[in-house]
Design an enzyme around this catalytic site. Structure first.
Site, PDB file in Angstrom:
ATOM      1  N   ILE A  32       0.833  -1.203   0.000  1.00 16.36           N
ATOM      2  CA  ILE A  32       0.000   0.000   0.000  1.00 16.36           C
ATOM      3  C   ILE A  32       0.866   1.251   0.000  1.00 16.36           C
ATOM      4  O   ILE A  32       0.613   2.214  -0.718  1.00 16.36           O
ATOM      5  CB  ILE A  32      -0.933   0.016   1.227  1.00 16.36           C
ATOM      6  CG1 ILE A  32      -1.872  -1.191   1.227  1.00 16.36           C
ATOM      7  CG2 ILE A  32      -1.737   1.321   1.269  1.00 16.36           C
ATOM      8  CD1 ILE A  32      -2.875  -1.225   0.121  1.00 16.36           C
ATOM      9  N   TYR A 181      -1.910  -8.936  15.360  1.00 20.24           N
ATOM     10  CA  TYR A 181      -1.779  -7.963  14.272  1.00 20.24           C
ATOM     11  C   TYR A 181      -2.993  -7.042  14.236  1.00 20.24           C
ATOM     12  O   TYR A 181      -2.856  -5.811  14.172  1.00 20.24           O
ATOM     13  CB  TYR A 181      -1.641  -8.668  12.922  1.00 20.24           C
ATOM     14  CG  TYR A 181      -1.748  -7.710  11.761  1.00 20.24           C
ATOM     15  CD1 TYR A 181      -0.700  -6.861  11.434  1.00 20.24           C
ATOM     16  CD2 TYR A 181      -2.925  -7.624  11.011  1.00 20.24           C
ATOM     17  CE1 TYR A 181      -0.806  -5.958  10.382  1.00 20.24           C
ATOM     18  CE2 TYR A 181      -3.041  -6.732   9.961  1.00 20.24           C
ATOM     19  CZ  TYR A 181      -1.982  -5.900   9.652  1.00 20.24           C
ATOM     20  OH  TYR A 181      -2.102  -4.993   8.619  1.00 20.24           O
TER      21      TYR A 181
END
Length: 316
Positions: A32, A181
């Site tokens: 990203i 996460y």
């Protein structure tokens, strides 16, 4: 960053000019972050890729320059897992002001045992959240020097289903990689919303905005050699998934809008339009657990203590 009002609907392929602005993108060498950097360079911004890997950063700069004529892009050595190195890294920016920073870099582990940074923090929480939290203090003067500085924190769709445990922020008692996460990304988002509340209370001109890419898969991502290559076979096999998710180029759109759109306000959340998973960027409602003031206050205090950082983060 653009002060002009939007006279037309936001167009991801016709971005407003960012000429004269400087933006730091952590983890801008891949995923990203790479596409955020590429799109900002297309808009005319000077883009600084914050990356600990010089080889990968060079590859990203090569790819951007091959696609963006006259791209202004450079590398800043940056290791978010090494808190003691961050102030020196910011000194190397060598700029009088910073118009925006994108807190994108992160570690995602799918399996294996619990790992720690050199500072002794759980690796994902320590890198994804604590590193960015600590980076904010040395960046504060540069962001405050800009006419309308922005901090854009990149969260995750995974944070929707997680909850922070203030008594076990580093998953010492309950370590499951994917869950840890998700919680590290939720911590980032909680920090982004709380940061804007504190910036407003301090009368700062700096805005804190949160964005997320939705569902972004490598096989749906266009090739950017030498950074990333998608084979025709991989793309073909991934086409059915494209009904629900998208590539990382499109995953960058909400982040880029959070940086460039003059109508974006602090404390907002931006993500993909279709179910929060794919499509052009839109403003999303902030779920209560993402911006719970009580949880955010405990996270903030713990983060300040763990990083040895002034809780005011340099903003007055």
């Amino acid at each position: 960053m653009s002060s002009a009002s939007q006279s037309r609907p936001w167009d991801v392929h016709r971005l407003p000019s960012a000429e004269g602005s400087t933006v730091l993108v952590t983890g801008g060498n891949a995923g990203i972050g790479y596409f955020v950097a590429e799109q900002l360079a297309t808009a005319g911004a000077t883009v600084v890729l914050g990356s600990r890997d010089a080889v990968k950063a060079d590859a990203a700069m090569t790819a951007i320059r091959s696609r963006v004529s006259g791209a202004q892009v450079r590398h800043l050595p940056l290791d978010l897992a090494d808190l003691s190195s961050l102030r020196t890294a910011v000194d190397r920016l060598d700029v009088d002001r910073l118009d925006a920073v994108v807190y994108n870099a992160g570690v995602a582990l799918d399996d294996g045992p619990r790992r720690r940074t050199g500072d002794g923090h759980e690796l994902m929480f320590g890198t994804n959240h604590l590193g960015h939290f600590a980076l904010t203090q040395p960046l504060a003067p540069l962001l405050s020097a800009a006419p309308a500085g922005r901090i854009v924190t990149v969260g995750s769709f995974a944070a929707r289903s997680e909850r922070l445990d203030p008594d076990d922020l580093q998953s010492a008692r309950d370590y499951r990689p994917k869950r840890t996460y998700g919680r590290s990304k939720l911590a980032q988002m909680s920090f982004g919303f709380e940061l804007d509340r504190r910036l407003r209370a301090a009368g700062s001109t700096v805005l804190s905005v949160v964005a997320h890419p939705g569902g972004a898969l490598d096989p749906l991502t266009p090739s950017r050699p030498p950074v990333h290559v998608t084979t025709p076979g991989e793309r073909l096999r991934a086409l059915p998934a494209g009904l629900l998710v998208q590539g990382k180029d499109a995953g960058a759109w909400p982040v880029v809008r959070a940086v460039l759109d003059g109508e974006v306000a602090g404390g907002q959340l931006w993500g993909p339009r279709v179910f929060g998973l794919r499509g052009v960027p839109r403003r999303e409602p902030v779920l209560p657990h993402m911006a719970d003031p009580a949880v955010a206050a405990r996270l903030w205090a713990a983060s300040s203590e763990l990083t040895g950082t002034d809780p005011r983060l340099g903003f007055r």
